[in-house]
Scaffold this motif. Structure first.
Motif, PDB file in Angstrom:
ATOM      1  N   ASP A  18       0.802  -1.217   0.000  1.00 38.69           N
ATOM      2  CA  ASP A  18       0.000   0.000   0.000  1.00 38.69           C
ATOM      3  C   ASP A  18       0.837   1.271   0.000  1.00 38.69           C
ATOM      4  O   ASP A  18       0.338   2.354  -0.337  1.00 38.69           O
ATOM      5  CB  ASP A  18      -0.953   0.007   1.200  1.00 38.69           C
ATOM      6  N   ASP A  19       2.104   1.141   0.352  1.00 38.67           N
ATOM      7  CA  ASP A  19       2.996   2.303   0.361  1.00 38.67           C
ATOM      8  C   ASP A  19       3.784   2.452  -0.937  1.00 38.67           C
ATOM      9  O   ASP A  19       4.654   3.318  -1.046  1.00 38.67           O
ATOM     10  CB  ASP A  19       3.967   2.211   1.542  1.00 38.67           C
ATOM     11  N   GLY A 294      -8.025   0.778   0.360  1.00 39.60           N
ATOM     12  CA  GLY A 294      -8.973   0.543   1.438  1.00 39.60           C
ATOM     13  C   GLY A 294      -9.269   1.753   2.286  1.00 39.60           C
ATOM     14  O   GLY A 294     -10.262   1.775   3.031  1.00 39.60           O
ATOM     15  N   GLU A 295      -8.436   2.789   2.214  1.00 39.89           N
ATOM     16  CA  GLU A 295      -8.647   4.006   2.992  1.00 39.89           C
ATOM     17  C   GLU A 295      -9.235   5.126   2.156  1.00 39.89           C
ATOM     18  O   GLU A 295      -9.336   6.263   2.624  1.00 39.89           O
ATOM     19  CB  GLU A 295      -7.331   4.447   3.625  1.00 39.89           C
ATOM     20  N   TYR A 311      -3.436  10.092  -4.457  1.00 39.34           N
ATOM     21  CA  TYR A 311      -4.131  11.258  -3.927  1.00 39.34           C
ATOM     22  C   TYR A 311      -4.991  10.825  -2.748  1.00 39.34           C
ATOM     23  O   TYR A 311      -5.400   9.661  -2.665  1.00 39.34           O
ATOM     24  CB  TYR A 311      -5.018  11.888  -5.005  1.00 39.34           C
ATOM     25  N   ASP A 312      -5.306  11.775  -1.878  1.00 40.80           N
ATOM     26  CA  ASP A 312      -6.233  11.438  -0.794  1.00 40.80           C
ATOM     27  C   ASP A 312      -7.656  11.382  -1.337  1.00 40.80           C
ATOM     28  O   ASP A 312      -7.887  11.550  -2.548  1.00 40.80           O
ATOM     29  CB  ASP A 312      -6.090  12.411   0.382  1.00 40.80           C
ATOM     30  N   SER A 313      -8.626  11.153  -0.463  1.00 37.08           N
ATOM     31  CA  SER A 313     -10.012  10.947  -0.913  1.00 37.08           C
ATOM     32  C   SER A 313     -10.642  12.189  -1.518  1.00 37.08           C
ATOM     33  O   SER A 313     -11.677  12.096  -2.174  1.00 37.08           O
ATOM     34  CB  SER A 313     -10.865  10.445   0.256  1.00 37.08           C
ATOM     35  N   SER A 314     -10.016  13.339  -1.315  1.00 42.48           N
ATOM     36  CA  SER A 314     -10.514  14.575  -1.942  1.00 42.48           C
ATOM     37  C   SER A 314      -9.703  14.921  -3.187  1.00 42.48           C
ATOM     38  O   SER A 314      -9.814  16.035  -3.705  1.00 42.48           O
ATOM     39  CB  SER A 314     -10.480  15.733  -0.945  1.00 42.48           C
ATOM     40  N   GLU A 331      -0.173  -0.328 -16.831  1.00 45.45           N
ATOM     41  CA  GLU A 331      -1.399  -0.373 -17.622  1.00 45.45           C
ATOM     42  C   GLU A 331      -2.630  -0.434 -16.713  1.00 45.45           C
ATOM     43  O   GLU A 331      -3.362   0.536 -16.578  1.00 45.45           O
ATOM     44  CB  GLU A 331      -1.360  -1.576 -18.557  1.00 45.45           C
ATOM     45  N   PHE A 332      -2.890  -1.572 -16.059  1.00 43.07           N
ATOM     46  CA  PHE A 332      -4.045  -1.731 -15.178  1.00 43.07           C
ATOM     47  C   PHE A 332      -3.581  -1.823 -13.730  1.00 43.07           C
ATOM     48  O   PHE A 332      -2.534  -2.420 -13.445  1.00 43.07           O
ATOM     49  CB  PHE A 332      -4.839  -2.986 -15.534  1.00 43.07           C
ATOM     50  N   LEU A 333      -4.377  -1.264 -12.819  1.00 39.98           N
ATOM     51  CA  LEU A 333      -4.165  -1.398 -11.389  1.00 39.98           C
ATOM     52  C   LEU A 333      -5.324  -2.189 -10.785  1.00 39.98           C
ATOM     53  O   LEU A 333      -6.472  -1.969 -11.157  1.00 39.98           O
ATOM     54  CB  LEU A 333      -4.125  -0.027 -10.693  1.00 39.98           C
ATOM     55  N   LEU A 334      -5.023  -3.066  -9.844  1.00 39.65           N
ATOM     56  CA  LEU A 334      -6.047  -3.806  -9.116  1.00 39.65           C
ATOM     57  C   LEU A 334      -5.698  -3.764  -7.635  1.00 39.65           C
ATOM     58  O   LEU A 334      -4.611  -4.218  -7.245  1.00 39.65           O
ATOM     59  CB  LEU A 334      -6.126  -5.256  -9.588  1.00 39.65           C
ATOM     60  N   TYR A 335      -6.600  -3.200  -6.815  1.00 37.40           N
ATOM     61  CA  TYR A 335      -6.359  -3.178  -5.373  1.00 37.40           C
ATOM     62  C   TYR A 335      -6.969  -4.411  -4.736  1.00 37.40           C
ATOM     63  O   TYR A 335      -8.123  -4.769  -5.011  1.00 37.40           O
ATOM     64  CB  TYR A 335      -6.968  -1.923  -4.742  1.00 37.40           C
TER      65      TYR A 335
END
Length: 338
Positions: A18-19, A294-295, A311-314, A331-335
Motif C-alpha cells: 500500500d505504500d 482501502g482508505e 491522492y487522498d479521498s478529496s 497499464e491496469f491497477l487492481l487493489y
C-alpha cells in the motif's frame, strides 16, 4: 496490496504494497509464467480465481489462475479464440457477479459476452445479443457478440470480413485504421459492469469505452441495446466505478460522472467533468489504470512516465506513490484488500 500489469516489456503481474514498494523485488513475478501482452486483471472474491487478460498475438486469451498473496499458478485458458472467434487482442474484462463476463476485443472491435462455469475456470460463449439479431434477422456476427463494430473487414482479423456492420447511432463501435501499417489503430477499450437499482428492479448496465468516437457508452447487458452515450471526450481509455461515481482516464485527465440512469426520462445529459487532481497530471502525459485503496486514497497510473500518483479521498495532496520508477509503462491497477 496492488497488482499491476504493464504495457510493453514486462509480461507478468507485479505486486506492490500500500505504500508503493515493490514486493519480492528479486523475483517480482506474481504469475508462474509470463504472458505476451497483459492488460486487464480481476480477482473473483468467492472463488479466489485471478483472471488476467493476455492481448498478445501469441496468446490472445483470458487466463484463470489459482493462488494467494503474491503467487498464482495458471489454472486454465478461461476464454480462448480457439472456441470463440470474437476474441482477438482482448483488452479488458468485466464480471457481473451473476455468472457472466464481458470482454472487449481491440482487433475485432466487439464486446463479447460469456457464461462462467460453476468452477469459474471456463467461459462459454453466450448467444449473439437479442438487440442485434432483432435489428438484423439475417445478419452475421462473431461468436458471443454483445456490442458490434460499426465496420467490418478489419486488418489482421479476417474473421471480420463478412460480419454485419452496425451504424454508430445504433450502438456500433467506432474504429480507426492505420492505412500505412494496415492495422487497427484505435478501437474499443475498457468495460465496466454496474447493477442499477431502479423502480424496485435491478437493471444490468455495461459501460463501454469507445475510444475512436470519444465516448463512454451504456448498453443493456442482457440485450445489448444501446441506452445512452456520454458527452464527447478526448481519447478515453480506462474506466473505474467506485460507489455511485464513474471515472474515465482520457489523455492527461481523469474525468468523473455520477452513474447515469439511462431509463430515467428526466435524467440530465450524461456529462463527464474533469477531476481537480492536486497536483494535476503533467500536461502531455497519458493516464491509464485507476484504483482506490482501502482508505479511500485514489491511485492513477501515468503510463508515459512509468509511475503511479496517489491522492487522498478529496483528490488532493498527490504524491508519487512508487519509491522508484516502474520497470515499464503501468497499464491496469487492481487493489486487493486485506
Amino acid at each position: 496490496m496492488f497488482f499491476v500489469t504493464f504495457h510493453k516489456t514486462v509480461a507478468n503481474v507485479y505486486a506492490y504494497d500500500d505504500d508503493g514498494n515493490l514486493l519480492n523485488p528479486a523475483s517480482p513475478n506474481v504469475l508462474n509464467k509470463d504472458g505476451d501482452e497483459l492488460r486487464g486483471v480481476y480477482l473473483e472474491a468467492s472463488s479466489g480465481l485471478l483472471y488476467v487478460v493476455d492481448g498478445g498475438k501469441k496468446e490472445s486469451k483470458i487466463h484463470s489462475y489459482t493462488g494467494s498473496g503474491t503467487s498464482y499458478t495458471e489454472a486454465s485458458d478461461f476464454i480462448s479464440p480457439k472456441t470463440t472467434d470474437s476474441i482477438d487482442h482482448p483488452f479488458a474484462v468485466a464480471f457481473d457477479g451473476e455468472g457472466n463476463c464481458y470482454v472487449s476485443n481491440q482487433d475485432t472491435n466487439v464486446v463479447a459476452a460469456f457464461s462462467i462455469s460453476p468452477d469459474g475456470r471456463k467461459g462459454a460463449a453466450l448467444p449473439v445479443a437479442k438487440y442485434l439479431t432483432s435489428l438484423y434477422p439475417s445478419g452475421s456476427f462473431l461468436d458471443a457478440t454483445l456490442v458490434a463494430s460499426s465496420r467490418n473487414n478489419l486488418p489482421n482479423a479476417s474473421q471480420t470480413d463478412n460480419v454485419t456492420e452496425v451504424p454508430k447511432e445504433l450502438g456500433g463501435l467506432a474504429v480507426e485504421i492505420d492505412s500505412k501499417q494496415d492495422k487497427v489503430q484505435n478501437s474499443v477499450r475498457d468495460v465496466a459492469f454496474y447493477a442499477l437499482n431502479y423502480n424496485g428492479s435491478t437493471v444490468p448496465l455495461l459501460f463501454v469505452v469507445d475510444e475512436p468516437a470519444g465516448l463512454v457508452r451504456t448498453y443493456d447487458a442482457a440485450t445489448g441495446q444501446l441506452l445512452r452515450s456520454s458527452n464527447p471526450l478526448t481519447s478515453p481509455v480506462h474506466l473505474l466505478i467506485n460507489g455511485g461515481a464513474m471515472y474515465v482516464g482520457a489523455k492527461d485527465q481523469v474525468l468523473s460522472s455520477p452513474i447515469p440512469n439511462p431509463y430515467d426520462p428526466n435524467a440530465p445529459i450524461w456529462v463527464f467533468t474533469p477531476v481537480s487532481l492536486s497536483p494535476a497530471v503533467p500536461s502531455g502525459e497519458s493516464v491509464s489504470g485507476m484504483a482506490f485503496d482501502g482508505e479511500g486514497n485514489f491511485h492513477v497510473a501515468i503510463r508515459t512516465n512509468n509511475t503511479v500518483m496517489k491522492y487522498d479521498s478529496s483528490f488532493s495532496n498527490g504524491v508519487q506513490w512508487v519509491s522508484t520508477p516502474m520497470p515499464d509503462n503501468p497499464e491496469f491497477l487492481l487493489y486487493l484488500a486485506g
